[in-house]
Each structure stands twice: as C-alpha cells, then as structure tokens.
Design a protein around this motif. Structure first.
Motif, PDB file in Angstrom:
ATOM      1  N   TYR A 182      14.131  -2.866  -2.050  1.00  0.00           N
ATOM      2  CA  TYR A 182      13.465  -4.172  -2.026  1.00  0.00           C
ATOM      3  C   TYR A 182      12.908  -4.531  -0.652  1.00  0.00           C
ATOM      4  N   PHE A 183      13.074  -3.655   0.308  1.00  0.00           N
ATOM      5  CA  PHE A 183      12.428  -3.837   1.604  1.00  0.00           C
ATOM      6  C   PHE A 183      11.025  -3.217   1.541  1.00  0.00           C
ATOM      7  N   THR A 184      10.207  -3.494   2.528  1.00  0.00           N
ATOM      8  CA  THR A 184       8.871  -2.905   2.544  1.00  0.00           C
ATOM      9  C   THR A 184       8.984  -1.387   2.647  1.00  0.00           C
ATOM     10  N   VAL A 185       8.036  -0.695   2.017  1.00  0.00           N
ATOM     11  CA  VAL A 185       8.041   0.766   2.028  1.00  0.00           C
ATOM     12  C   VAL A 185       7.834   1.259   3.452  1.00  0.00           C
ATOM     13  N   GLY A 186       8.702   2.202   3.891  1.00  0.00           N
ATOM     14  CA  GLY A 186       8.599   2.758   5.237  1.00  0.00           C
ATOM     15  C   GLY A 186       9.969   2.952   5.850  1.00  0.00           C
ATOM     16  N   TYR A 187       9.985   3.240   7.139  1.00  0.00           N
ATOM     17  CA  TYR A 187      11.243   3.381   7.865  1.00  0.00           C
ATOM     18  C   TYR A 187      11.713   2.017   8.371  1.00  0.00           C
ATOM     19  N   HIS A 188      13.035   1.892   8.455  1.00  0.00           N
ATOM     20  CA  HIS A 188      13.639   0.681   8.998  1.00  0.00           C
ATOM     21  C   HIS A 188      14.714   1.075  10.006  1.00  0.00           C
ATOM     22  N   THR A 248      -1.201   1.958  -1.453  1.00  0.00           N
ATOM     23  CA  THR A 248      -2.428   2.750  -1.549  1.00  0.00           C
ATOM     24  C   THR A 248      -2.274   3.755  -2.681  1.00  0.00           C
ATOM     25  N   MET A 249      -3.389   4.072  -3.334  1.00  0.00           N
ATOM     26  CA  MET A 249      -3.357   5.073  -4.396  1.00  0.00           C
ATOM     27  C   MET A 249      -3.640   6.457  -3.808  1.00  0.00           C
ATOM     28  N   PHE A 250      -2.821   7.433  -4.199  1.00  0.00           N
ATOM     29  CA  PHE A 250      -3.001   8.817  -3.803  1.00  0.00           C
ATOM     30  C   PHE A 250      -3.058   9.687  -5.050  1.00  0.00           C
ATOM     31  N   THR A 283     -13.164  25.879 -14.382  1.00  0.00           N
ATOM     32  CA  THR A 283     -11.738  26.059 -14.095  1.00  0.00           C
ATOM     33  C   THR A 283     -10.968  24.827 -14.547  1.00  0.00           C
ATOM     34  N   THR A 284      -9.793  25.053 -15.111  1.00  0.00           N
ATOM     35  CA  THR A 284      -8.953  23.958 -15.590  1.00  0.00           C
ATOM     36  C   THR A 284      -8.018  23.492 -14.483  1.00  0.00           C
ATOM     37  N   TYR A 285      -7.996  22.181 -14.266  1.00  0.00           N
ATOM     38  CA  TYR A 285      -7.137  21.571 -13.247  1.00  0.00           C
ATOM     39  C   TYR A 285      -6.269  20.494 -13.882  1.00  0.00           C
ATOM     40  N   GLN A 286      -5.156  20.244 -13.213  1.00  0.00           N
ATOM     41  CA  GLN A 286      -4.301  19.108 -13.569  1.00  0.00           C
ATOM     42  C   GLN A 286      -4.248  18.161 -12.378  1.00  0.00           C
ATOM     43  N   VAL A 287      -4.309  16.876 -12.664  1.00  0.00           N
ATOM     44  CA  VAL A 287      -4.339  15.858 -11.610  1.00  0.00           C
ATOM     45  C   VAL A 287      -3.305  14.790 -11.936  1.00  0.00           C
ATOM     46  N   ARG A 288      -2.582  14.366 -10.917  1.00  0.00           N
ATOM     47  CA  ARG A 288      -1.648  13.253 -11.099  1.00  0.00           C
ATOM     48  C   ARG A 288      -1.828  12.247  -9.962  1.00  0.00           C
ATOM     49  N   LEU A 289      -1.380  11.044 -10.210  1.00  0.00           N
ATOM     50  CA  LEU A 289      -1.575   9.934  -9.272  1.00  0.00           C
ATOM     51  C   LEU A 289      -0.238   9.373  -8.846  1.00  0.00           C
ATOM     52  N   MET A 290      -0.246   8.701  -7.711  1.00  0.00           N
ATOM     53  CA  MET A 290       0.985   8.083  -7.213  1.00  0.00           C
ATOM     54  C   MET A 290       0.644   6.988  -6.214  1.00  0.00           C
ATOM     55  N   LEU A 291       1.534   6.022  -6.112  1.00  0.00           N
ATOM     56  CA  LEU A 291       1.418   5.028  -5.053  1.00  0.00           C
ATOM     57  C   LEU A 291       1.877   5.645  -3.743  1.00  0.00           C
ATOM     58  N   GLY A 292       1.362   5.153  -2.649  1.00  0.00           N
ATOM     59  CA  GLY A 292       1.760   5.660  -1.339  1.00  0.00           C
ATOM     60  C   GLY A 292       1.496   4.645  -0.255  1.00  0.00           C
ATOM     61  N   LYS A 293       1.983   4.949   0.933  1.00  0.00           N
ATOM     62  CA  LYS A 293       1.787   4.048   2.067  1.00  0.00           C
ATOM     63  C   LYS A 293       1.827   4.857   3.359  1.00  0.00           C
ATOM     64  N   THR A 294       0.847   4.634   4.188  1.00  0.00           N
ATOM     65  CA  THR A 294       0.842   5.176   5.550  1.00  0.00           C
ATOM     66  C   THR A 294       1.197   4.037   6.488  1.00  0.00           C
ATOM     67  N   PHE A 295       2.194   4.249   7.335  1.00  0.00           N
ATOM     68  CA  PHE A 295       2.718   3.162   8.163  1.00  0.00           C
ATOM     69  C   PHE A 295       3.054   3.691   9.559  1.00  0.00           C
ATOM     70  N   THR A 296       3.296   2.775  10.447  1.00  0.00           N
ATOM     71  CA  THR A 296       3.655   3.123  11.829  1.00  0.00           C
ATOM     72  C   THR A 296       5.090   2.693  12.098  1.00  0.00           C
ATOM     73  N   TYR A 297       5.832   3.587  12.717  1.00  0.00           N
ATOM     74  CA  TYR A 297       7.214   3.285  13.106  1.00  0.00           C
ATOM     75  C   TYR A 297       7.474   3.935  14.459  1.00  0.00           C
ATOM     76  N   GLY A 298       7.907   3.126  15.389  1.00  0.00           N
ATOM     77  CA  GLY A 298       8.199   3.658  16.721  1.00  0.00           C
ATOM     78  C   GLY A 298       7.001   4.298  17.392  1.00  0.00           C
ATOM     79  N   GLY A 299       5.797   3.815  17.062  1.00  0.00           N
ATOM     80  CA  GLY A 299       4.580   4.359  17.660  1.00  0.00           C
ATOM     81  C   GLY A 299       4.050   5.597  16.983  1.00  0.00           C
ATOM     82  N   GLU A 300       4.725   6.088  15.952  1.00  0.00           N
ATOM     83  CA  GLU A 300       4.273   7.258  15.206  1.00  0.00           C
ATOM     84  C   GLU A 300       3.793   6.840  13.815  1.00  0.00           C
ATOM     85  N   THR A 301       2.946   7.680  13.213  1.00  0.00           N
ATOM     86  CA  THR A 301       2.409   7.396  11.887  1.00  0.00           C
ATOM     87  C   THR A 301       3.070   8.295  10.849  1.00  0.00           C
TER      88      THR A 301
END
Length: 451
Positions: A182-188, A248-250, A283-301
């Motif tokens: 229930y916290f925001t997605v990312g490192y804490h 974000t959608m990935f 050519t036959t491909y399979q594709v799937r989707l997922m939620l995601g998040k790019t965030f910054t923690y301690g100055g790193e991404t």
C-alpha cells in the motif's frame, strides 16, 4: 305544323354555316399573328455543364454494371517508438541483517549497515517480516518504526511516516509483519529508533521494496501488425489502486515458443499508439502487458514492472504480414465485351415570345455516345493456405474487392471500362492477417492477358 318546324331548322343550319365561313378569315389572321411573335433559338450549355452531365451519365452506367472505383487502404497511423527499459534486478538481496551485537557501532550517529534490523523479501502479497537484534544485554531499547520513500537525513523527521510504537518486550526484540503493497511503488527506507534514555539513534535498512501486484487487460483489437513491426494502443486506465497512483504501461514480446524479451518496452500514456519495430515478416509473436514504474532512489534510477511478481497480463498471439503474398498463379477468364449507348444534354431548344421575351416552351438536346465495358473473372491461386483472414484483389483500373477466408483459391468477377479483350490487365494482390489486428502485406503485381 311539321312543315314550319322543318323550315325553321334548315334556316338555323344555313345561318350557322354562313357565320362560320364568314369568320374563317378572322381565325387565320389571328393564327398568323401569333406565329409572327414566337421566336426560336438554341442555347448551348457551358463546357463545365456538359462535362458534369457526361460524368453523371457515365457514373450511372458504372453503377448499373457494377464498376467499383473504391480503394481499401491499410492502417498506417503514426506511432511513437516503444522505449526499451531494463528492469531492476529484484533477486538481489538488498535488506539483510548480519553480524552480532559486538558488531553494532553504537558510537555512530545512526547505523546504515542494517545490522540491527533484518527485513525479509516481500511475499506474494507484498508483506515483509521486520525482525530486530536482541538488545537485552545493552542499555538501548527500541521505540518506534518509521518509513520514508527515499533515503533521508534523520535530523529531519518530517518526511518519515510513523508505522508503529514499540512497547513492552518489543522494545528488547521484535518481529513485525509490514504490508508494503500500500506504499508507493519503488524502494523505501526503514528506520527503527533506539534510545538509551539519553540519546536516540536510528538503525536504517535501505531499499525495502514495494512491487506491483495488479494485472492489466490485453485486448487483441488494440494491436495492429505490419511486415516488420506491430503497434499497440492501450485504452484502459493505468491507475494502481493499492498505492493510489497512476503507473506506466509496459509490454514485452517473444516469438511463439521462445523466451520473453530481456527488455520491457515503455508505453507511457493511455490512448497513445506505440510501436515495436525490428520484427521478422510472416512470424508469430506473443505479447503481454504490465504496469510498471521508473523511479529515483538515492540518486539512482530503477524500474519495477508487474512481470517481476508474476503480474503480467495474459499473452496475445499476433502474426506479422507477408513481405508479399505467395501467389502461385493468376488467371483471367470469361471475358465479355459489350457496348452501351448513353445520352448527354449539350443544349436547349427554346421557343419564346418575341415581344415579351417569355419562354413558351423548351426542349433538351442530346448527343449520343457509345461506351464499351469488359467483364472478366480473376482467379488467384496459392500453393497452400496462407494463414490469412483474406486477400484484396485490385486491378490497375481502380477496381478492387476484399475476399475473406483462408483459402487456396479466390475468384472475383470485375467489370471495367473500355475494350480489354486481348489486352493485358495489371492485377494486384495483398493479403491481410486478421480482421482484428490487420497485417497487410506488400502488393504482389502481375500483368495478365484478358483472353
């Protein structure tokens, strides 16, 4: 008595004939006077009017004989490239407890080695176990647990979220379950306060994660394939209810039966069309989707996505288009030519009163033209079924038709303008993978004689 009546009747008849012959010159005089006042002329239509009339007449003939000039074009929307992203390695332990009490550096303002506190990896529901070292042989006691989104200076506690106060035996040693989803997605960062009654210090555990535990939909109708790429437009919300934030959608993809791609591909916004290039044709491909998040923690991404926790969508199977349809043979048969006449108005013949200018009568004048049509049957053959939803057959004259189904042979009868018997007609063939997600090939073109 009867004699008198008969005489009267003959007298009346004689009088009528006399009056009639007497009035004949008057009637003739009136007629000739009217003819003298009526004029006649021919008024030609303008070139534009004649052209419009002729086009209308030809269009009516085309409609009558089934000449179709409609062209079907494939979807070619502009789309943004999907940005490849490498996910953060979540298998690497980042929150660990090691060492003994003798290793605790109580002389430090706070301890950032994690040796006071152990935090487990999240379970499938996002909960972690927070366990402490035993302080019974020291003068220190645990007092509170805090959490922050990033790594903070403990001299400023305003950004810390208070989780719980520790009392009783928990002040010496504790084990708590903390629900991180229930916290925001990312490192804490987890902070545990210790005090010896004089000074408060903090044991700090960095990179305590909140992962993604929600799947998204994956609709086949949102895809569109081409020869070496596909596009996707996500039309649902990216709202993540656990942490009350928009993510974000990935997506990721693989050849059917192969491994999923190493990277995930960013599709930032809903209702924006994104594309994945560099694929192989047919050519036959399979594709799937997922939620995601790019965030910054301690100055790193860093980047977290749903597939890291098994929360990617179900996979959809799509197939890229042929470079060109694998046509075996094209035949033209049942050729028939026929001529039709049609009229085009070019002028008006007008009768008018010379004295007043009022039009008394008018009549349309026409030129008669001959127009030739050729009717023929086109048969397109393949060596085997191509695994498509259908093909598009076009002629160089703009005639075209969609023929559905996955077949070895397709036939269509066309009617075109002009005399075509004995001449060559260019036939163009394009195949389409799916009515739902497109997949138009390039055009196979061949000149075939109309026999």
């Amino acid at each position: 008595m009867n004699m008198k009546v008969t005489v009267k009747k003959w007298s009346i008849l004689t009088l009528c004939f006399t009056m009639a012959f007497t009035c004949i010159p008057l009637f003739e005089s009136a007629v000739f006077a009217a003819d003298d006042e009526i004029g006649e002329k021919v008024v030609e239509l303008s070139e534009d009017e004649v052209k419009a009339n002729r086009e209308k007449a030809v269009a009516e003939l085309d409609a009558k004989f089934g000449v179709d000039n409609g062209i079907i074009t494939e979807n070619d929307d502009e789309s943004a490239p999907s940005e490849p992203v490498m996910e953060t390695d979540i298998n690497k332990k980042s929150a660990v407890c090691s060492g003994s009490l003798s290793d605790i550096k109580l002389n430090d303002a706070y301890d950032d080695t994690g040796q006071f506190i152990y935090v487990s990896d999240p379970d499938e529901n996002g909960s972690v176990i927070v366990q402490s070292a035993d302080l019974s042989e020291t003068s220190y006691r645990y007092t509170d647990i805090y959490i922050a989104d990033d790594y903070n200076d403990v001299s400023d506690l305003d950004d810390l979220i208070h989780i719980t106060s520790l009392t009783g035996s928990d002040q010496l040693q504790f084990s708590k379950i903390l629900d991180m989803k229930y916290f925001t997605v990312g490192y804490h960062t987890l902070y545990v306060a210790l005090t010896d009654g004089v000074e408060t210090r903090y044991a700090i555990v960095k990179k305590v994660p909140t992962y993604i535990y929600q799947k998204v939909s994956n609709s086949l109708s949102n895809y569109y394939t081409y020869i070496t790429k596909f596009t996707y437009q996500y039309t649902d919300s990216t709202y993540y209810s656990n942490s009350d934030e928009y993510l974000t959608m990935f997506m990721d993809y693989r050849k059917k039966g192969g491994n999923w791609s190493e990277y995930v591909y960013r599709m930032d916004d809903s209702y924006t069309t994104y594309e994945k290039k560099g694929l192989k044709a047919n050519t036959t491909y399979q594709v799937r989707l997922m939620l995601g998040k790019t965030f910054t923690y301690g100055g790193e991404t860093f980047t977290f996505t749903g597939r890291q926790t098994g929360n990617a969508s179900s996979a959809k199977t799509i197939k890229t288009a042929y470079k060109k349809p694998k046509v075996k043979k094209i035949d033209i048969s049942k050729v028939k030519q026929y001529c039709h006449k049609y009229r085009v108005q070019y002028a008006w013949r007008i009768w008018y009163n010379k004295r007043t200018g009022v039009i008394v009568r008018r009549k349309a004048l026409y030129h008669t033209y001959r127009y030739w049509y050729t009717r023929f049957k086109v048969t397109t053959k393949f060596s085997k079924k191509q695994g498509v939803a259908g093909i598009r057959i076009d002629t160089i004259h703009g005639l075209g038709v969609w023929k559905g189904g996955n077949k070895k042979s397709y036939s269509q009868t066309f009617t075109c303008r002009g005399k075509k018997k004995g001449k060559k007609i260019t036939i163009r063939i394009k195949s389409c993978r799916s009515k739902k997600y497109g997949g138009w090939s390039k055009t196979y073109k061949k000149k075939v004689r109309c026999r």
